[in-house]
Write an enzyme that holds these catalytic residues in place. Structure first.
Site, PDB file in Angstrom:
ATOM      1  N   LYS A 222       4.682   4.597 -10.225  1.00 16.52           N
ATOM      2  CA  LYS A 222       3.379   4.506  -9.558  1.00 16.52           C
ATOM      3  C   LYS A 222       2.261   4.259 -10.565  1.00 16.52           C
ATOM      4  O   LYS A 222       1.323   3.497 -10.293  1.00 16.52           O
ATOM      5  CB  LYS A 222       3.128   5.789  -8.766  1.00 16.52           C
ATOM      6  CG  LYS A 222       4.096   5.978  -7.608  1.00 16.52           C
ATOM      7  CD  LYS A 222       3.987   7.352  -6.980  1.00 16.52           C
ATOM      8  CE  LYS A 222       4.971   7.519  -5.834  1.00 16.52           C
ATOM      9  NZ  LYS A 222       4.954   8.885  -5.259  1.00 16.52           N
TER      10      LYS A 222
ATOM     11  N   GLU B  36       0.813  -1.219   0.000  1.00 20.18           N
ATOM     12  CA  GLU B  36       0.000   0.000   0.000  1.00 20.18           C
ATOM     13  C   GLU B  36       0.845   1.267   0.000  1.00 20.18           C
ATOM     14  O   GLU B  36       0.501   2.266  -0.637  1.00 20.18           O
ATOM     15  CB  GLU B  36      -0.938   0.008   1.211  1.00 20.18           C
ATOM     16  CG  GLU B  36      -1.879   1.196   1.278  1.00 20.18           C
ATOM     17  CD  GLU B  36      -2.881   1.222   0.141  1.00 20.18           C
ATOM     18  OE1 GLU B  36      -2.871   2.205  -0.632  1.00 20.18           O
ATOM     19  OE2 GLU B  36      -3.653   0.258   0.013  1.00 20.18           O
TER      20      GLU B  36
ATOM     21  N   ILE C 285      -2.472   7.524   1.765  1.00 24.81           N
ATOM     22  CA  ILE C 285      -3.795   7.449   1.149  1.00 24.81           C
ATOM     23  C   ILE C 285      -4.162   5.989   0.888  1.00 24.81           C
ATOM     24  O   ILE C 285      -3.443   5.281   0.190  1.00 24.81           O
ATOM     25  CB  ILE C 285      -3.838   8.232  -0.173  1.00 24.81           C
ATOM     26  CG1 ILE C 285      -3.401   9.675   0.048  1.00 24.81           C
ATOM     27  CG2 ILE C 285      -5.223   8.176  -0.791  1.00 24.81           C
ATOM     28  CD1 ILE C 285      -3.227  10.466  -1.230  1.00 24.81           C
TER      29      ILE C 285
ATOM     30  N   GLY D   1       1.597   7.328  -0.401  1.00 25.06           N
ATOM     31  CA  GLY D   1       1.813   7.423   1.037  1.00 25.06           C
ATOM     32  C   GLY D   1       0.675   6.882   1.879  1.00 25.06           C
ATOM     33  O   GLY D   1       0.310   5.720   1.782  1.00 25.06           O
TER      34      GLY D   1
END
EC number: 1.1.1.3
Length: 434
Positions: free
Chosen positions: A206, A130, A137, A135
């Site tokens: 990401k 995660e 969120i 970060g």
């Protein structure tokens, strides 16, 4: 909590800003974590390169031998060292021996995620990540689990705080890129070497992870079209403002469906103009936000702190609790879902829209010559604005959606027209009807 349950033994690789915070919280709240997981948590070792620089870590936990720590008597390996090697080898060792993994390593997942997932599947171990994107969120778990029964069509967001701080400051102050980057460095938002952030590498890794989860397709960082923000000028920011837009570095992952029904995945990172009315437009400073569009759930937005020790540690610890619970009940976390195997669409064939600002001669026939170039490349025009300034004029064109290669070729041809003095600004437009 089962008082007789053996502790969950945790090896921590790396003890920087995030690792220090993870260690502190585990130490300060042992009963709380034990109650949440059903067993005590016990950190058995912390691998670092320079033990003398970590006075905050009990001496008996410190080691420079990460390999021995991973091969030792542990249940979970938490990796916070970053980079590809030795992280890849260490995590493969852990997973192949049945030890679960929690990692925040976006670059590793974006390049070698499939290898790690295969090792986890073979041994039955868990891998949670995660903290690798945005970060604190809660974003990846909703994509991976909560929306697993839905069809996601688009994920678009601000996933790099450094670039968002820079672009937000340029928008609010009118300052240039170099000046604002210096300010970001002074305030601690930018690294001494900001290349990974400002050139889009961080966001591209990401985006690869987000696309893989959203579309059940293996997407690597090399599949992601990447552009940074160093070429964004105050002129670009001003041009956006005239149309009530702002500029953001966006990670955009979308399902593209051709007229014949063929599906593909587009994954890209680049600066784009978005309307100030769009939810992402108001995301300022170093915050992150991701906008998800799904068929049944509709539009969802995830917003919060995308970096920093405490926020990222929150995500790491959430994963650690999930892994520990699975160990206590002999369960398993979610596995890789890559069943769709959609092809990744090249950027040139990806449908986009352009905002183009031109300095042109202020005389009859200019607009018709420019429009002819768009027509030649089968690109239709949505908005045209022209303003005279003596012998010169400014001309702003916003296109409808067209393949990116056609748009780029159109701009190149327009730049060669004798009536065009300069192509002042070219930027993609997102977040509004095409």
């Amino acid at each position: 909590m089962n008082q007789d349950r053996a502790p969950i033994r945790v090896a921590l690789l790396g003890c920087g800003t995030v690792g220090t915070e993870v260690l502190r919280l585990l130490h300060d709240q042992p009963d709380e974590f034990a109650a949440r997981t059903g067993a005590p948590m016990l950190v058995t070792g912390v691998a670092v390169r320079r033990p003398h620089k970590h006075p905050e870590v009990p001496e008996h936990l410190l080691t420079t031998d990460a390999q021995a720590l991973v091969e030792g008597d542990v249940d979970v390996v938490v990796e916070l060292i970053g980079g590809i090697e030795p992280a890849r080898s260490l995590l493969l060792t852990a997973l192949r021996s049945g030890k679960s993994v929690v990692t925040a390593n976006k670059a590793l997942l974006a390049e070698h995620g499939s290898e790690l997932y295969a090792a986890a599947d073979a041994s039955g171990a868990d891998i949670y990540f995660e903290a690798a994107v945005a970060g604190a969120i809660p974003l990846l778990r909703p994509l991976r689990e909560s929306l697993a029964g839905d069809r996601i069509n688009r994920v678009m967001g601000i996933v790099n705080g450094t670039t968002n701080f820079i672009l937000s400051a340029m928008d609010s102050t009118g300052a240039g890129y170099a000046e604002t980057l210096d300010e970001a460095g002074r305030l601690g938002y930018a690294e001494a070497d900001p290349t990974a952030d400002v050139d889009g590498f961080d966001a591209a890794a990401k985006a690869a992870i987000l696309a893989s989860l959203a579309f059940h397709t293996r997407v690597t960082a090399s599949d992601v079209h990447r552009e940074g923000i160093s070429a964004v000028t105050p002129g670009d920011i001003a041009a956006a403002r005239t149309l009530d837009r702002t500029v953001k570095l966006l990670a955009i992952c979308e399902r593209v469906v051709d007229e014949d029904g063929t599906e593909s995945v587009s994954a890209r990172v680049h600066p784009a103009m978005i309307p100030r009315s769009h939810p992402l437009a108001g995301v300022g400073d170093a915050f992150n936000a991701v906008f998800v569009e799904a068929e049944a759930a509709g539009q969802l937005m995830f917003y919060g702190q995308g970096a920093g020790g405490a926020p990222t540690a929150s995500a790491v610890l959430g994963d650690l609790v999930a892994v520990a619970r699975n160990l206590v009940v002999a369960g398993k976390g979610p596995r890789e879902s890559a069943h769709a195997q959609l092809p990744v669409r090249p950027m040139g064939k990806t449908p986009t829209r352009y905002h183009i600002s031109l300095d042109v001669a202020d005389k009859a026939g200019v607009l018709s010559q420019v429009a002819a170039m768009f027509n030649e490349h089968d690109v239709s025009i949505s908005v045209v604005r022209q303003q005279g300034r003596g012998e010169e004029a400014s001309l702003v064109v916003v296109t409808h959606t067209a393949p990116d290669a056609a748009l780029r070729s159109t701009v190149d041809k327009i730049a060669q027209l004798p009536v065009v003095r300069e192509v002042v600004s070219v930027m993609r437009v997102e977040g509004e009807p095409s």
